[in-house]
Design a protein around this motif. Sequence first.
Motif, mmCIF file in Angstrom:
data_model
loop_
_atom_site.group_PDB
_atom_site.id
_atom_site.type_symbol
_atom_site.label_atom_id
_atom_site.label_comp_id
_atom_site.label_asym_id
_atom_site.label_seq_id
_atom_site.Cartn_x
_atom_site.Cartn_y
_atom_site.Cartn_z
ATOM 1 N N LYS A 43 -46.913 -50.494 -2.368
ATOM 2 C CA LYS A 43 -46.579 -50.442 -0.941
ATOM 3 C C LYS A 43 -46.814 -51.788 -0.252
ATOM 4 O O LYS A 43 -46.004 -52.228 0.572
ATOM 5 C CB LYS A 43 -47.411 -49.356 -0.248
ATOM 6 N N GLY A 44 -47.907 -52.475 -0.595
ATOM 7 C CA GLY A 44 -48.199 -53.755 0.028
ATOM 8 C C GLY A 44 -47.159 -54.812 -0.294
ATOM 9 O O GLY A 44 -46.721 -55.567 0.583
ATOM 10 N N ASP A 45 -46.726 -54.850 -1.556
ATOM 11 C CA ASP A 45 -45.720 -55.828 -1.970
ATOM 12 C C ASP A 45 -44.382 -55.551 -1.281
ATOM 13 O O ASP A 45 -43.660 -56.475 -0.894
ATOM 14 C CB ASP A 45 -45.556 -55.799 -3.478
ATOM 15 N N LYS A 72 -52.695 -56.539 9.268
ATOM 16 C CA LYS A 72 -52.335 -55.778 10.470
ATOM 17 C C LYS A 72 -51.569 -54.511 10.101
ATOM 18 O O LYS A 72 -51.622 -53.506 10.828
ATOM 19 C CB LYS A 72 -51.505 -56.654 11.399
ATOM 20 N N ARG A 73 -50.893 -54.542 8.973
ATOM 21 C CA ARG A 73 -50.109 -53.385 8.519
ATOM 22 C C ARG A 73 -50.841 -52.567 7.465
ATOM 23 O O ARG A 73 -50.237 -51.736 6.776
ATOM 24 C CB ARG A 73 -48.751 -53.862 8.001
ATOM 25 N N GLY A 74 -52.137 -52.801 7.350
ATOM 26 C CA GLY A 74 -52.976 -51.977 6.481
ATOM 27 C C GLY A 74 -52.820 -52.225 4.996
ATOM 28 O O GLY A 74 -53.124 -51.344 4.189
ATOM 29 N N VAL A 75 -52.356 -53.413 4.612
ATOM 30 C CA VAL A 75 -52.167 -53.715 3.195
ATOM 31 C C VAL A 75 -53.506 -54.096 2.562
ATOM 32 O O VAL A 75 -54.199 -54.982 3.057
ATOM 33 C CB VAL A 75 -51.152 -54.864 3.018
ATOM 34 N N LYS A 76 -53.864 -53.426 1.484
ATOM 35 C CA LYS A 76 -55.093 -53.753 0.761
ATOM 36 C C LYS A 76 -54.871 -55.012 -0.070
ATOM 37 O O LYS A 76 -53.806 -55.225 -0.628
ATOM 38 C CB LYS A 76 -55.492 -52.588 -0.150
ATOM 39 N N GLY A 77 -55.918 -55.836 -0.155
ATOM 40 C CA GLY A 77 -55.796 -57.088 -0.905
ATOM 41 C C GLY A 77 -54.815 -58.056 -0.270
ATOM 42 O O GLY A 77 -54.080 -58.757 -0.983
ATOM 43 N N ALA A 78 -54.804 -58.092 1.076
ATOM 44 C CA ALA A 78 -53.830 -58.924 1.793
ATOM 45 C C ALA A 78 -53.981 -60.408 1.448
ATOM 46 O O ALA A 78 -52.975 -61.109 1.271
ATOM 47 C CB ALA A 78 -53.973 -58.709 3.294
ATOM 48 N N LEU A 114 -39.902 -47.729 0.914
ATOM 49 C CA LEU A 114 -41.077 -47.311 1.676
ATOM 50 C C LEU A 114 -40.841 -45.946 2.329
ATOM 51 O O LEU A 114 -41.743 -45.098 2.371
ATOM 52 C CB LEU A 114 -41.420 -48.356 2.738
ATOM 53 N N GLU A 115 -39.630 -45.734 2.828
ATOM 54 C CA GLU A 115 -39.303 -44.428 3.420
ATOM 55 C C GLU A 115 -39.346 -43.326 2.362
ATOM 56 O O GLU A 115 -39.869 -42.230 2.608
ATOM 57 C CB GLU A 115 -37.915 -44.479 4.059
ATOM 58 N N LEU A 116 -38.809 -43.608 1.176
ATOM 59 C CA LEU A 116 -38.833 -42.628 0.092
ATOM 60 C C LEU A 116 -40.261 -42.314 -0.330
ATOM 61 O O LEU A 116 -40.596 -41.157 -0.610
ATOM 62 C CB LEU A 116 -38.033 -43.150 -1.110
ATOM 63 N N LYS A 117 -41.117 -43.318 -0.360
ATOM 64 C CA LYS A 117 -42.520 -43.089 -0.703
ATOM 65 C C LYS A 117 -43.185 -42.182 0.328
ATOM 66 O O LYS A 117 -43.997 -41.312 -0.029
ATOM 67 C CB LYS A 117 -43.268 -44.425 -0.810
ATOM 68 N N GLY A 118 -42.869 -42.380 1.603
ATOM 69 C CA GLY A 118 -43.412 -41.521 2.639
ATOM 70 C C GLY A 118 -42.945 -40.083 2.484
ATOM 71 O O GLY A 118 -43.731 -39.133 2.637
#
Length: 232
Positions: A43-45, A72-78, A114-118
């Motif tokens: 998701k972060g990538d 800011k968008r909640g990505v881990k390991g930013a 990302l929409e499909l993952k949601g």
Amino acid sequence: QMQLLLARRRDLVADQSRAITRLRETLLSLFPALERALDLNNKGDLTLVVSYQTPAAIRRMGRKRLAAYLKKRGVKGADRLAKKALGAAESQSVSLPAEEVAASIVAELAREILELKGRLRTLDEELRKRFFARPEAPILVSLPGMGPILGAEFLVAVGDIRAFESADRLAAYAGLVPAARDSGKRVGNNKRMRGGNKTLKRVFYQSAFASLRSAPDSRVFYDRKRSEGKRH
């Protein structure tokens, strides 16, 4: 109900896989170094390439601003992701053909994934609720590597478990028992069964594979068999 939800889940997973393949191919034509550096299932990538698809755009942002954008968008390991993206951008100084069009397609595909993952997360939550409402659920999730999604697949494939007189009958239905290939001269010549319920066989395979991470005994058994020359 679970059968319908699982069928829809398979559709969404297939759509996601196709979109990831298209995204990888398009990004490879635009920014090969970034395609190699990223995990486009993550998701972060995906969040990164929604807004930044070209080497020049990433270089303009710089590591700190890029990391701040991702955090800011909640990505881990930013910070790590920003460093990796900047390294890829610095390794590619040329602009490839049709960059503007390719960048637009990359962004569109990343948003689609990302929409499909949601949608998959929402569907999985609905499946979990329905699965754990079943009396068989505690038994199934006690098996190494078996979670609510595979458990739901198991229930749909098997139906009423009381139809099977023994574990051996269930294994035979799944196609997981040796099939006799005896002749007039040889006995005990067993080979892997080709038939069986393919969905159930896949459930057992995937749960066994998952158990390598979650159950130490499964990992020990697997490593021992591999050292004996058995195939994966």
